[in-house]
Design an enzyme around this catalytic site. Structure first.
Site, PDB file in Angstrom:
ATOM      1  N   ASP A 252      21.072 -16.661 -84.848  1.00 30.05           N
ATOM      2  CA  ASP A 252      21.581 -15.525 -85.620  1.00 30.05           C
ATOM      3  C   ASP A 252      20.845 -14.302 -85.096  1.00 30.05           C
ATOM      4  OD1 ASP A 252      22.043 -13.494 -87.419  1.00 30.05           O
ATOM      5  OD2 ASP A 252      21.671 -14.704 -89.208  1.00 30.05           O
TER       6      ASP A 252
ATOM      7  N   SER B 125      30.935   0.746 -79.023  1.00 29.72           N
ATOM      8  CA  SER B 125      32.376   0.801 -79.286  1.00 29.72           C
ATOM      9  C   SER B 125      32.848   2.241 -79.146  1.00 29.72           C
ATOM     10  CB  SER B 125      32.667   0.314 -80.708  1.00 29.72           C
ATOM     11  OG  SER B 125      34.024   0.556 -81.041  1.00 29.72           O
TER      12      SER B 125
ATOM     13  N   TYR C  63      30.673   0.276 -89.730  1.00 34.26           N
ATOM     14  CA  TYR C  63      30.818  -0.173 -88.329  1.00 34.26           C
ATOM     15  C   TYR C  63      30.542   0.985 -87.366  1.00 34.26           C
ATOM     16  CZ  TYR C  63      32.932  -2.418 -84.234  1.00 34.26           C
ATOM     17  OH  TYR C  63      33.148  -2.971 -82.987  1.00 34.26           O
TER      18      TYR C  63
ATOM     19  N   LYS D 126      27.553   1.299 -84.493  1.00 34.91           N
ATOM     20  CA  LYS D 126      27.819   1.468 -83.063  1.00 34.91           C
ATOM     21  C   LYS D 126      27.269   2.806 -82.544  1.00 34.91           C
ATOM     22  CE  LYS D 126      29.821  -2.513 -82.463  1.00 34.91           C
ATOM     23  NZ  LYS D 126      29.128  -3.566 -81.702  1.00 34.91           N
TER      24      LYS D 126
HETATM   25  P1  NAD Z   1      34.619 -12.016 -81.327  1.00 35.25           P
HETATM   26  O1  NAD Z   1      34.706 -12.130 -82.808  1.00 35.25           O
HETATM   27  O2  NAD Z   1      35.652 -12.627 -80.477  1.00 35.25           O
HETATM   28  O3  NAD Z   1      33.196 -12.549 -80.834  1.00 35.25           O
HETATM   29  C1  NAD Z   1      32.006 -12.240 -81.517  1.00 35.25           C
HETATM   30  C2  NAD Z   1      31.040 -13.405 -81.386  1.00 35.25           C
HETATM   31  O4  NAD Z   1      29.807 -13.027 -82.025  1.00 35.25           O
HETATM   32  C3  NAD Z   1      31.532 -14.682 -82.093  1.00 35.25           C
HETATM   33  O5  NAD Z   1      31.434 -15.776 -81.212  1.00 35.25           O
HETATM   34  C4  NAD Z   1      30.592 -14.820 -83.272  1.00 35.25           C
HETATM   35  O6  NAD Z   1      30.347 -16.171 -83.638  1.00 35.25           O
HETATM   36  C5  NAD Z   1      29.337 -14.148 -82.757  1.00 35.25           C
HETATM   37  N1  NAD Z   1      28.467 -13.692 -83.847  1.00 35.25           N
HETATM   38  C6  NAD Z   1      28.831 -13.079 -84.989  1.00 35.25           C
HETATM   39  N2  NAD Z   1      27.751 -12.864 -85.754  1.00 35.25           N
HETATM   40  C7  NAD Z   1      26.691 -13.357 -85.086  1.00 35.25           C
HETATM   41  C8  NAD Z   1      25.303 -13.448 -85.374  1.00 35.25           C
HETATM   42  N3  NAD Z   1      24.794 -12.997 -86.526  1.00 35.25           N
HETATM   43  N4  NAD Z   1      24.486 -14.000 -84.450  1.00 35.25           N
HETATM   44  C9  NAD Z   1      24.990 -14.490 -83.282  1.00 35.25           C
HETATM   45  N5  NAD Z   1      26.300 -14.444 -82.970  1.00 35.25           N
HETATM   46  C10 NAD Z   1      27.137 -13.884 -83.861  1.00 35.25           C
HETATM   47  O7  NAD Z   1      34.532 -10.448 -81.067  1.00 35.25           O
HETATM   48  P2  NAD Z   1      34.606  -9.527 -79.771  1.00 35.25           P
HETATM   49  O8  NAD Z   1      35.765  -8.643 -79.956  1.00 35.25           O
HETATM   50  O9  NAD Z   1      34.452 -10.295 -78.519  1.00 35.25           O
HETATM   51  O10 NAD Z   1      33.311  -8.612 -80.042  1.00 35.25           O
HETATM   52  C11 NAD Z   1      32.182  -8.563 -79.189  1.00 35.25           C
HETATM   53  C12 NAD Z   1      31.494  -7.227 -79.380  1.00 35.25           C
HETATM   54  O11 NAD Z   1      32.402  -6.162 -79.029  1.00 35.25           O
HETATM   55  C13 NAD Z   1      31.070  -6.912 -80.817  1.00 35.25           C
HETATM   56  O12 NAD Z   1      29.815  -6.271 -80.795  1.00 35.25           O
HETATM   57  C14 NAD Z   1      32.140  -5.946 -81.303  1.00 35.25           C
HETATM   58  O13 NAD Z   1      31.684  -5.115 -82.339  1.00 35.25           O
HETATM   59  C15 NAD Z   1      32.412  -5.195 -80.035  1.00 35.25           C
HETATM   60  N6  NAD Z   1      33.708  -4.497 -79.975  1.00 35.25           N
HETATM   61  C16 NAD Z   1      34.865  -5.177 -80.217  1.00 35.25           C
HETATM   62  C17 NAD Z   1      36.073  -4.491 -80.101  1.00 35.25           C
HETATM   63  C18 NAD Z   1      37.389  -5.179 -80.321  1.00 35.25           C
HETATM   64  O14 NAD Z   1      38.400  -4.471 -80.510  1.00 35.25           O
HETATM   65  N7  NAD Z   1      37.464  -6.494 -80.280  1.00 35.25           N
HETATM   66  C19 NAD Z   1      36.083  -3.129 -79.745  1.00 35.25           C
HETATM   67  C20 NAD Z   1      34.872  -2.485 -79.518  1.00 35.25           C
HETATM   68  C21 NAD Z   1      33.695  -3.183 -79.629  1.00 35.25           C
END
Ligand code: NAD
Length: 251
Positions: A64, A144, A157, A161
């Site tokens: 975590d 982000s 959020y 970020k």
């Molecule tokens: P996703 O949900 O597919 O993957 C996120 C992963 O993080 C999951 O495998 C989850 O189990 C893990 N996770 C969550 N909480 C956790 C914790 N406390 N400790 C360890 N692991 C943990 O999401 P994604 O879209 O691949 O997001 C990855 C990053 O990109 C994030 O930081 C998200 O905020 C950022 N982001 C996403 C988007 C989007 O549109 N998807 C856009 C901008 C930024």
């Protein structure tokens, strides 16, 4: 953009852009510690990398990222498993369902800051001693476009970020003398499991796509390629940047 002889720990690599980044890093030669709170998901990413037959190898760690003991443990695990740590990629994060600020629960605010922002501080705290030993240590933080061009109802959020971008710049300055580069990636709406979690009220999946000048969502591969560049020696002169991978959203 070789990542040969580099060791990378990538948080949140059990899914989405983190998983694709882990696969691409291994394809380009890095040994990768796949870190996720979801043990099965991390193991599945390692299986995918093994099936890819990449030059780099992979191992899974359950952690975590908001827990100091877990973060210290995965950093030490990377060094024990692969002999060093060259790249720490703080990528794990959680979404916020679009909510008017007056309705945001205090616990929700705190949880988002812990997982999305405190995690990167903890990562730096425990990884920097090892990154100093590397011949060119790198920290990558997933921020982000929300930090630059916010959307409706995402106050917690957006703040997490924005903090990630500021922390990136602060650490880049502080650690430059150690030869450690620190950069952020600012993805636009990306086609992962997380994206629908933001949608509520006026913020719909259509809103995301329509607001991107290049006319499509980002893919995990778009983000992974940016991460691989920033982690590589091709980006040797780049530190303190927040690279928008956004199809023009932030123009
Ligand atoms: P996703 O949900 O597919 O993957 C996120 C992963 O993080 C999951 O495998 C989850 O189990 C893990 N996770 C969550 N909480 C956790 C914790 N406390 N400790 C360890 N692991 C943990 O999401 P994604 O879209 O691949 O997001 C990855 C990053 O990109 C994030 O930081 C998200 O905020 C950022 N982001 C996403 C988007 C989007 O549109 N998807 C856009 C901008 C930024």
């Amino acid at each position: 953009m070789s990542l040969q002889e580099k060791v990378a720990a990538i948080t949140g690599s059990g899914s989405g852009m983190g998983r694709q980044t882990a696969r691409l890093f291994a394809e380009r030669g890095a040994d990768v510690l796949v870190v996720d709170i979801d043990e099965a998901a991390a193991a599945e990413t390692v299986e995918l990398i093994e099936a890819d037959g990449t030059p780099g190898s992979a191992a899974a760690a359950t952690a975590d990222v908001s827990d100091p003991g877990d973060v210290e443990a995965f950093v030490e695990r990377a060094v024990a498993e692969f002999g060093s740590l060259d790249v720490l990629h703080n990528n794990a994060g959680i979404a916020q369902e679009s909510t008017p600020v007056t309705d945001v629960e205090i616990e929700t605010w705190d949880r988002i800051q812990s997982i999305n922002l405190k995690s990167a501080f903890l990562g730096a705290k425990y990884a920097v001693p090892h990154l100093r030993e590397s011949d060119g240590g790198v920290i990558l933080n997933t921020a982000s476009t929300a930090a630059i061009r916010p959307r409706d109802g995402l106050s917690a959020y957006v703040a997490s970020k924005g903090g990630m971008v500021a922390l990136t710049k602060g650490l880049a300055y502080e650690l430059a003398g150690d030869g450690i580069r620190v950069n952020a990636i600012c993805p636009v709406a990306t086609d992962t499991d997380m994206l629908p979690e933001f949608a509520a009220g006026d913020l719909t999946m259509d809103t995301f796509e329509e607001s991107i000048p290049l006319g499509r969502l980002a893919t995990p591969d778009d983000i992974a390629k940016a991460a691989a560049f920033l982690a590589s020696d091709d980006a040797a002169m780049i530190t303190g940047s927040a690279l928008e991978v956004d199809g023009g959203r932030d123009i």
